[in-house]
Design a protein around this motif. Structure first.
Motif, PDB file in Angstrom:
ATOM      1  N   LEU A 203      42.471  47.511  24.456  1.00 16.08           N
ATOM      2  CA  LEU A 203      41.359  46.554  24.573  1.00 16.08           C
ATOM      3  C   LEU A 203      41.118  46.181  26.042  1.00 16.08           C
ATOM      4  O   LEU A 203      39.986  46.156  26.525  1.00 16.08           O
ATOM      5  N   MET A 204      42.202  45.916  26.766  1.00 12.38           N
ATOM      6  CA  MET A 204      42.096  45.520  28.173  1.00 12.38           C
ATOM      7  C   MET A 204      41.523  46.628  29.065  1.00 12.38           C
ATOM      8  O   MET A 204      41.023  46.363  30.152  1.00 12.38           O
ATOM      9  N   ALA A 205      41.631  47.873  28.602  1.00  7.64           N
ATOM     10  CA  ALA A 205      41.148  49.002  29.402  1.00  7.64           C
ATOM     11  C   ALA A 205      39.635  49.212  29.287  1.00  7.64           C
ATOM     12  O   ALA A 205      39.058  50.006  30.024  1.00  7.64           O
ATOM     13  N   ARG A 206      38.998  48.517  28.349  1.00  9.77           N
ATOM     14  CA  ARG A 206      37.550  48.717  28.174  1.00  9.77           C
ATOM     15  C   ARG A 206      36.773  48.210  29.397  1.00  9.77           C
ATOM     16  O   ARG A 206      37.049  47.115  29.897  1.00  9.77           O
ATOM     17  N   PRO A 207      35.761  48.980  29.822  1.00  9.02           N
ATOM     18  CA  PRO A 207      34.965  48.560  30.986  1.00  9.02           C
ATOM     19  C   PRO A 207      34.346  47.171  30.807  1.00  9.02           C
ATOM     20  O   PRO A 207      34.331  46.367  31.747  1.00  9.02           O
ATOM     21  N   SER A 208      33.869  46.863  29.604  1.00  8.25           N
ATOM     22  CA  SER A 208      33.249  45.546  29.353  1.00  8.25           C
ATOM     23  C   SER A 208      34.266  44.435  29.572  1.00  8.25           C
ATOM     24  O   SER A 208      33.963  43.391  30.156  1.00  8.25           O
ATOM     25  N   VAL A 209      35.481  44.665  29.108  1.00  5.96           N
ATOM     26  CA  VAL A 209      36.548  43.675  29.235  1.00  5.96           C
ATOM     27  C   VAL A 209      36.897  43.477  30.715  1.00  5.96           C
ATOM     28  O   VAL A 209      37.046  42.351  31.188  1.00  5.96           O
ATOM     29  N   LYS A 210      36.974  44.585  31.448  1.00  9.12           N
ATOM     30  CA  LYS A 210      37.298  44.487  32.882  1.00  9.12           C
ATOM     31  C   LYS A 210      36.244  43.676  33.630  1.00  9.12           C
ATOM     32  O   LYS A 210      36.564  42.886  34.517  1.00  9.12           O
ATOM     33  N   ARG A 211      34.978  43.862  33.251  1.00 10.21           N
ATOM     34  CA  ARG A 211      33.904  43.126  33.940  1.00 10.21           C
ATOM     35  C   ARG A 211      33.977  41.630  33.640  1.00 10.21           C
ATOM     36  O   ARG A 211      33.770  40.794  34.516  1.00 10.21           O
ATOM     37  N   VAL A 212      34.271  41.281  32.386  1.00 14.59           N
ATOM     38  CA  VAL A 212      34.364  39.860  32.015  1.00 14.59           C
ATOM     39  C   VAL A 212      35.623  39.223  32.624  1.00 14.59           C
ATOM     40  O   VAL A 212      35.587  38.101  33.118  1.00 14.59           O
ATOM     41  N   CYS A 213      36.723  39.963  32.617  1.00 15.77           N
ATOM     42  CA  CYS A 213      37.990  39.481  33.203  1.00 15.77           C
ATOM     43  C   CYS A 213      37.847  39.102  34.659  1.00 15.77           C
ATOM     44  O   CYS A 213      38.537  38.202  35.138  1.00 15.77           O
ATOM     45  N   ALA A 214      36.986  39.811  35.353  1.00 13.91           N
ATOM     46  CA  ALA A 214      36.833  39.597  36.798  1.00 13.91           C
ATOM     47  C   ALA A 214      36.465  38.153  37.115  1.00 13.91           C
ATOM     48  O   ALA A 214      36.751  37.660  38.206  1.00 13.91           O
ATOM     49  N   ASN A 215      35.826  37.466  36.158  1.00  9.57           N
ATOM     50  CA  ASN A 215      35.417  36.077  36.386  1.00  9.57           C
ATOM     51  C   ASN A 215      36.289  35.055  35.675  1.00  9.57           C
ATOM     52  O   ASN A 215      35.920  33.887  35.568  1.00  9.57           O
ATOM     53  N   MET A 216      37.409  35.518  35.148  1.00  7.34           N
ATOM     54  CA  MET A 216      38.332  34.604  34.448  1.00  7.34           C
ATOM     55  C   MET A 216      39.608  34.451  35.272  1.00  7.34           C
ATOM     56  O   MET A 216      40.177  35.454  35.701  1.00  7.34           O
ATOM     57  N   PRO A 217      40.067  33.231  35.503  1.00  6.92           N
ATOM     58  CA  PRO A 217      41.262  33.064  36.336  1.00  6.92           C
ATOM     59  C   PRO A 217      42.506  33.548  35.612  1.00  6.92           C
ATOM     60  O   PRO A 217      42.657  33.322  34.415  1.00  6.92           O
ATOM     61  N   THR A 218      43.390  34.220  36.331  1.00  4.38           N
ATOM     62  CA  THR A 218      44.641  34.652  35.705  1.00  4.38           C
ATOM     63  C   THR A 218      45.845  33.988  36.345  1.00  4.38           C
ATOM     64  O   THR A 218      46.939  34.077  35.849  1.00  4.38           O
ATOM     65  N   LYS A 219      45.612  33.342  37.479  1.00 10.57           N
ATOM     66  CA  LYS A 219      46.758  32.714  38.154  1.00 10.57           C
ATOM     67  C   LYS A 219      46.775  31.210  37.840  1.00 10.57           C
ATOM     68  O   LYS A 219      45.858  30.490  38.198  1.00 10.57           O
ATOM     69  N   PHE A 220      47.809  30.807  37.142  1.00 12.72           N
ATOM     70  CA  PHE A 220      47.937  29.385  36.826  1.00 12.72           C
ATOM     71  C   PHE A 220      49.302  28.913  37.317  1.00 12.72           C
ATOM     72  O   PHE A 220      50.232  29.698  37.447  1.00 12.72           O
ATOM     73  N   CYS A 221      49.410  27.653  37.594  1.00  7.49           N
ATOM     74  CA  CYS A 221      50.695  27.110  38.038  1.00  7.49           C
ATOM     75  C   CYS A 221      51.433  26.532  36.833  1.00  7.49           C
ATOM     76  O   CYS A 221      50.854  25.725  36.109  1.00  7.49           O
ATOM     77  N   PHE A 222      52.644  26.936  36.643  1.00  7.39           N
ATOM     78  CA  PHE A 222      53.446  26.361  35.542  1.00  7.39           C
ATOM     79  C   PHE A 222      54.501  25.443  36.110  1.00  7.39           C
ATOM     80  O   PHE A 222      55.063  25.714  37.141  1.00  7.39           O
TER      81      PHE A 222
END
Length: 222
Positions: A203-222
């Motif tokens: 699922l993560m390899a799909r081009p559509s997913v990659k484009r949407v992921c680009a605008n979602m933050p992945t770095k969070f502070c725990f």
């Protein structure tokens, strides 16, 4: 014709679901920011689009829709181009469409209630409210999630995707919350379910997913 409008924020799980479908069909769209922290979702203007004051809202000409799963289905029906995948399974007849519907419901009724509290407790509440993680809620949710993932592992031993051997809306629906779950300290849970893990990587390899992921933050502070 003017592009459709999505009212919301790219980091929102429900907005991400809609954007993914727009990316899958290649429809032109404009993302109109609604600042949740500033309370813009409660303005009279936005409440006219979504009476519950939630995001997203969606506009296509004179048509205004709310509820992300319904908006997503509309997009997949209206904007699908000949030769692009039939993500709702409607071309395959009632049986194929029913399987997509079943697993779309499973996401809403079983998967989402199990995974979302972990995301809320580990990411959303701490980031948006400065709240501490309630470990009891997290532990109970992980227990529930394990049961759900066990069922998914079994299902994915019989078919490549949830609704059958082709990718569908049912799979796509799982992206937003799983994406954030994988940014929590509990991402390794998926390693216990190799078929689920492989399905997620697919699922993560799909081009559509990659484009949407680009605008979602992945770095969070725990």
């Amino acid at each position: 014709s003017s592009p459709v409008k999505v009212f919301g924020h790219a980091t929102s799980t429900n907005v991400a679901r809609v954007l993914l479908c727009l990316e899958e069909v290649g429809a032109e769209y404009e993302l109109v920011p609604v600042d949740f922290l500033a309370g813009e979702h409660n303005t009279p203007e936005h409440v006219q689009r979504n009476p519950f004051g939630k995001i997203p809202a969606f506009q296509d000409g004179d048509l205004v829709l709310f509820e992300s799963r319904a908006i997503a289905r509309y997009i997949l029906r209206k904007y699908r181009t000949p030769g692009s995948p039939d993500l709702l399974g409607e071309n395959g007849g009632a049986e194929e469409a029913a399987m997509v519907d079943v697993w779309t419901e499973v996401e809403a009724q079983q998967y989402h209630p199990a995974i979302s509290p972990v995301v809320f407790e580990c990411i959303i509440f701490p980031v948006m409210r400065g709240a501490k993680t309630d470990q009891k809620v997290v532990d109970e949710s992980l227990e529930r999630l394990r049961l759900v993932l066990g069922t998914y592992e079994e299902r994915l031993s019989k078919s490549r995707y949830l609704a059958g051997d082709s990718f569908s809306f049912a799979d796509l629906n799982h992206f937003p919350f799983t994406f954030y779950f994988m940014a929590t300290p509990y991402a390794a849970l998926l390693d216990e379910y190799p078929r689920v893990k492989a399905w997620w990587e697919d699922l993560m390899a799909r081009p559509s997913v990659k484009r949407v992921c680009a605008n979602m933050p992945t770095k969070f502070c725990f």
